[in-house]
Design a protein around this motif. Structure first.
Motif, PDB file in Angstrom:
ATOM      1  N   SER A  60      36.566  57.158  68.435  1.00 48.14           N
ATOM      2  CA  SER A  60      36.021  57.952  67.334  1.00 48.14           C
ATOM      3  C   SER A  60      34.646  58.419  67.767  1.00 48.14           C
ATOM      4  O   SER A  60      33.872  57.638  68.332  1.00 48.14           O
ATOM      5  CB  SER A  60      35.880  57.098  66.078  1.00 48.14           C
ATOM      6  N   PHE A  61      34.322  59.683  67.515  1.00 45.54           N
ATOM      7  CA  PHE A  61      33.044  60.184  68.004  1.00 45.54           C
ATOM      8  C   PHE A  61      32.443  61.223  67.076  1.00 45.54           C
ATOM      9  O   PHE A  61      33.132  61.908  66.331  1.00 45.54           O
ATOM     10  CB  PHE A  61      33.187  60.755  69.423  1.00 45.54           C
ATOM     11  N   ASP A  62      31.120  61.285  67.142  1.00 50.10           N
ATOM     12  CA  ASP A  62      30.362  62.349  66.496  1.00 50.10           C
ATOM     13  C   ASP A  62      29.476  62.970  67.571  1.00 50.10           C
ATOM     14  O   ASP A  62      29.743  62.782  68.761  1.00 50.10           O
ATOM     15  CB  ASP A  62      29.565  61.820  65.292  1.00 50.10           C
ATOM     16  N   ASP A  63      28.428  63.669  67.197  1.00 49.62           N
ATOM     17  CA  ASP A  63      27.618  64.349  68.215  1.00 49.62           C
ATOM     18  C   ASP A  63      26.716  63.407  69.011  1.00 49.62           C
ATOM     19  O   ASP A  63      26.133  63.810  70.002  1.00 49.62           O
ATOM     20  CB  ASP A  63      26.799  65.478  67.590  1.00 49.62           C
ATOM     21  N   GLN A  64      26.635  62.155  68.607  1.00 52.58           N
ATOM     22  CA  GLN A  64      25.769  61.192  69.291  1.00 52.58           C
ATOM     23  C   GLN A  64      26.522  60.024  69.947  1.00 52.58           C
ATOM     24  O   GLN A  64      26.268  59.694  71.090  1.00 52.58           O
ATOM     25  CB  GLN A  64      24.743  60.607  68.297  1.00 52.58           C
ATOM     26  N   ILE A  65      27.427  59.399  69.192  1.00 50.72           N
ATOM     27  CA  ILE A  65      28.052  58.142  69.610  1.00 50.72           C
ATOM     28  C   ILE A  65      29.579  58.247  69.613  1.00 50.72           C
ATOM     29  O   ILE A  65      30.172  58.809  68.697  1.00 50.72           O
ATOM     30  CB  ILE A  65      27.649  56.991  68.650  1.00 50.72           C
ATOM     31  N   ALA A  66      30.171  57.678  70.657  1.00 49.45           N
ATOM     32  CA  ALA A  66      31.628  57.532  70.729  1.00 49.45           C
ATOM     33  C   ALA A  66      31.930  56.039  70.687  1.00 49.45           C
ATOM     34  O   ALA A  66      31.354  55.255  71.445  1.00 49.45           O
ATOM     35  CB  ALA A  66      32.159  58.137  72.027  1.00 49.45           C
ATOM     36  N   LYS A  67      32.802  55.641  69.776  1.00 52.81           N
ATOM     37  CA  LYS A  67      33.144  54.229  69.604  1.00 52.81           C
ATOM     38  C   LYS A  67      34.545  53.981  70.137  1.00 52.81           C
ATOM     39  O   LYS A  67      35.492  54.641  69.726  1.00 52.81           O
ATOM     40  CB  LYS A  67      33.075  53.850  68.126  1.00 52.81           C
ATOM     41  N   LEU A  68      34.648  53.025  71.053  1.00 57.15           N
ATOM     42  CA  LEU A  68      35.921  52.667  71.658  1.00 57.15           C
ATOM     43  C   LEU A  68      36.485  51.430  70.977  1.00 57.15           C
ATOM     44  O   LEU A  68      35.817  50.401  70.891  1.00 57.15           O
ATOM     45  CB  LEU A  68      35.740  52.398  73.157  1.00 57.15           C
ATOM     46  N   GLU A  69      37.715  51.561  70.475  1.00 57.57           N
ATOM     47  CA  GLU A  69      38.424  50.434  69.872  1.00 57.57           C
ATOM     48  C   GLU A  69      39.675  50.143  70.675  1.00 57.57           C
ATOM     49  O   GLU A  69      40.307  51.053  71.218  1.00 57.57           O
ATOM     50  CB  GLU A  69      38.815  50.749  68.431  1.00 57.57           C
ATOM     51  N   TYR A  70      40.017  48.876  70.755  1.00 57.07           N
ATOM     52  CA  TYR A  70      41.225  48.420  71.439  1.00 57.07           C
ATOM     53  C   TYR A  70      41.936  47.468  70.500  1.00 57.07           C
ATOM     54  O   TYR A  70      41.364  46.458  70.100  1.00 57.07           O
ATOM     55  CB  TYR A  70      40.848  47.747  72.757  1.00 57.07           C
ATOM     56  N   HIS A  71      43.166  47.790  70.124  1.00 48.35           N
ATOM     57  CA  HIS A  71      43.921  47.000  69.136  1.00 48.35           C
ATOM     58  C   HIS A  71      43.069  46.770  67.881  1.00 48.35           C
ATOM     59  O   HIS A  71      42.947  45.649  67.389  1.00 48.35           O
ATOM     60  CB  HIS A  71      44.374  45.666  69.717  1.00 48.35           C
ATOM     61  N   ASP A  72      42.439  47.840  67.390  1.00 48.88           N
ATOM     62  CA  ASP A  72      41.622  47.832  66.172  1.00 48.88           C
ATOM     63  C   ASP A  72      40.379  46.954  66.259  1.00 48.88           C
ATOM     64  O   ASP A  72      39.776  46.620  65.248  1.00 48.88           O
ATOM     65  CB  ASP A  72      42.458  47.418  64.956  1.00 48.88           C
ATOM     66  N   GLU A  73      39.969  46.565  67.454  1.00 49.65           N
ATOM     67  CA  GLU A  73      38.744  45.793  67.636  1.00 49.65           C
ATOM     68  C   GLU A  73      37.729  46.653  68.385  1.00 49.65           C
ATOM     69  O   GLU A  73      38.062  47.277  69.397  1.00 49.65           O
ATOM     70  CB  GLU A  73      39.034  44.527  68.447  1.00 49.65           C
ATOM     71  N   MET A  74      36.502  46.695  67.873  1.00 50.33           N
ATOM     72  CA  MET A  74      35.452  47.462  68.523  1.00 50.33           C
ATOM     73  C   MET A  74      35.142  46.858  69.883  1.00 50.33           C
ATOM     74  O   MET A  74      34.852  45.674  69.991  1.00 50.33           O
ATOM     75  CB  MET A  74      34.188  47.480  67.664  1.00 50.33           C
ATOM     76  N   ILE A  75      35.221  47.675  70.925  1.00 51.60           N
ATOM     77  CA  ILE A  75      34.941  47.225  72.284  1.00 51.60           C
ATOM     78  C   ILE A  75      33.509  47.582  72.676  1.00 51.60           C
ATOM     79  O   ILE A  75      32.770  46.763  73.203  1.00 51.60           O
ATOM     80  CB  ILE A  75      35.924  47.855  73.301  1.00 51.60           C
ATOM     81  N   MET A  76      33.134  48.837  72.456  1.00 55.55           N
ATOM     82  CA  MET A  76      31.787  49.269  72.803  1.00 55.55           C
ATOM     83  C   MET A  76      31.490  50.654  72.255  1.00 55.55           C
ATOM     84  O   MET A  76      32.395  51.355  71.814  1.00 55.55           O
ATOM     85  CB  MET A  76      31.591  49.258  74.323  1.00 55.55           C
ATOM     86  N   GLU A  77      30.228  51.011  72.298  1.00 58.23           N
ATOM     87  CA  GLU A  77      29.785  52.352  71.944  1.00 58.23           C
ATOM     88  C   GLU A  77      29.260  53.033  73.199  1.00 58.23           C
ATOM     89  O   GLU A  77      28.648  52.391  74.056  1.00 58.23           O
ATOM     90  CB  GLU A  77      28.685  52.304  70.887  1.00 58.23           C
ATOM     91  N   LEU A  78      29.511  54.330  73.280  1.00 59.64           N
ATOM     92  CA  LEU A  78      29.071  55.153  74.404  1.00 59.64           C
ATOM     93  C   LEU A  78      28.342  56.367  73.849  1.00 59.64           C
ATOM     94  O   LEU A  78      28.554  56.754  72.700  1.00 59.64           O
ATOM     95  CB  LEU A  78      30.279  55.649  75.209  1.00 59.64           C
ATOM     96  N   LYS A  79      27.552  56.994  74.670  1.00 58.14           N
ATOM     97  CA  LYS A  79      26.958  58.266  74.266  1.00 58.14           C
ATOM     98  C   LYS A  79      28.050  59.330  74.334  1.00 58.14           C
ATOM     99  O   LYS A  79      28.765  59.440  75.336  1.00 58.14           O
ATOM    100  CB  LYS A  79      25.797  58.640  75.182  1.00 58.14           C
ATOM    101  N   SER A  80      28.189  60.098  73.284  1.00 57.38           N
ATOM    102  CA  SER A  80      29.241  61.115  73.213  1.00 57.38           C
ATOM    103  C   SER A  80      29.162  62.104  74.371  1.00 57.38           C
ATOM    104  O   SER A  80      30.179  62.463  74.961  1.00 57.38           O
ATOM    105  CB  SER A  80      29.183  61.865  71.884  1.00 57.38           C
TER     106      SER A  80
END
Length: 102
Positions: free
Chosen positions: A60-80
């Motif tokens: 899931s991402f917006d103009d700043q942050i992309a959030k990575l989920e694996y099996h509905d668990e948050m793994i990490m955030e990245l810069k979009s």
């Protein structure tokens, strides 16, 4: 973000990103193009957020942050913008390899 493109695989040095690399490596050119267009539309203000996911991961991402989920668990955030650049690089390489094959 530290990554490497080796024909025809995308590799990340951070193990948390391996699931994303696997998902990205299995996308078609059309799917990648659509994801890149979503990022560009967000960066240009056309809409505020988007997401993509296929088998077991979701980004899931917006103009700043992309959030990575694996099996509905948050793994990490990245810069979009960093994730966008990885995907754009992968798209460019994959496009060139496809032209060589055909």
């Amino acid at each position: 973000m530290d990554y490497e493109i080796q024909r025809p695989v995308l590799l990340f040095n951070d193990q948390r990103l391996w699931v994303l690399a696997d998902e990205i490596s299995n996308l078609t050119l059309d799917q990648l193009k659509s994801i890149l267009e979503d990022f560009e539309n967000i960066f240009n203000g056309k809409y505020s957020a988007s997401s993509f996911g296929y088998h077991v991961s979701m980004v899931s991402f917006d103009d700043q942050i992309a959030k990575l989920e694996y099996h509905d668990e948050m793994i990490m955030e990245l810069k979009s913008k960093e994730l966008y650049q990885v995907l754009a690089d992968w798209y460019d390489k994959l496009s060139k390899w496809t032209l060589l094959i055909n």
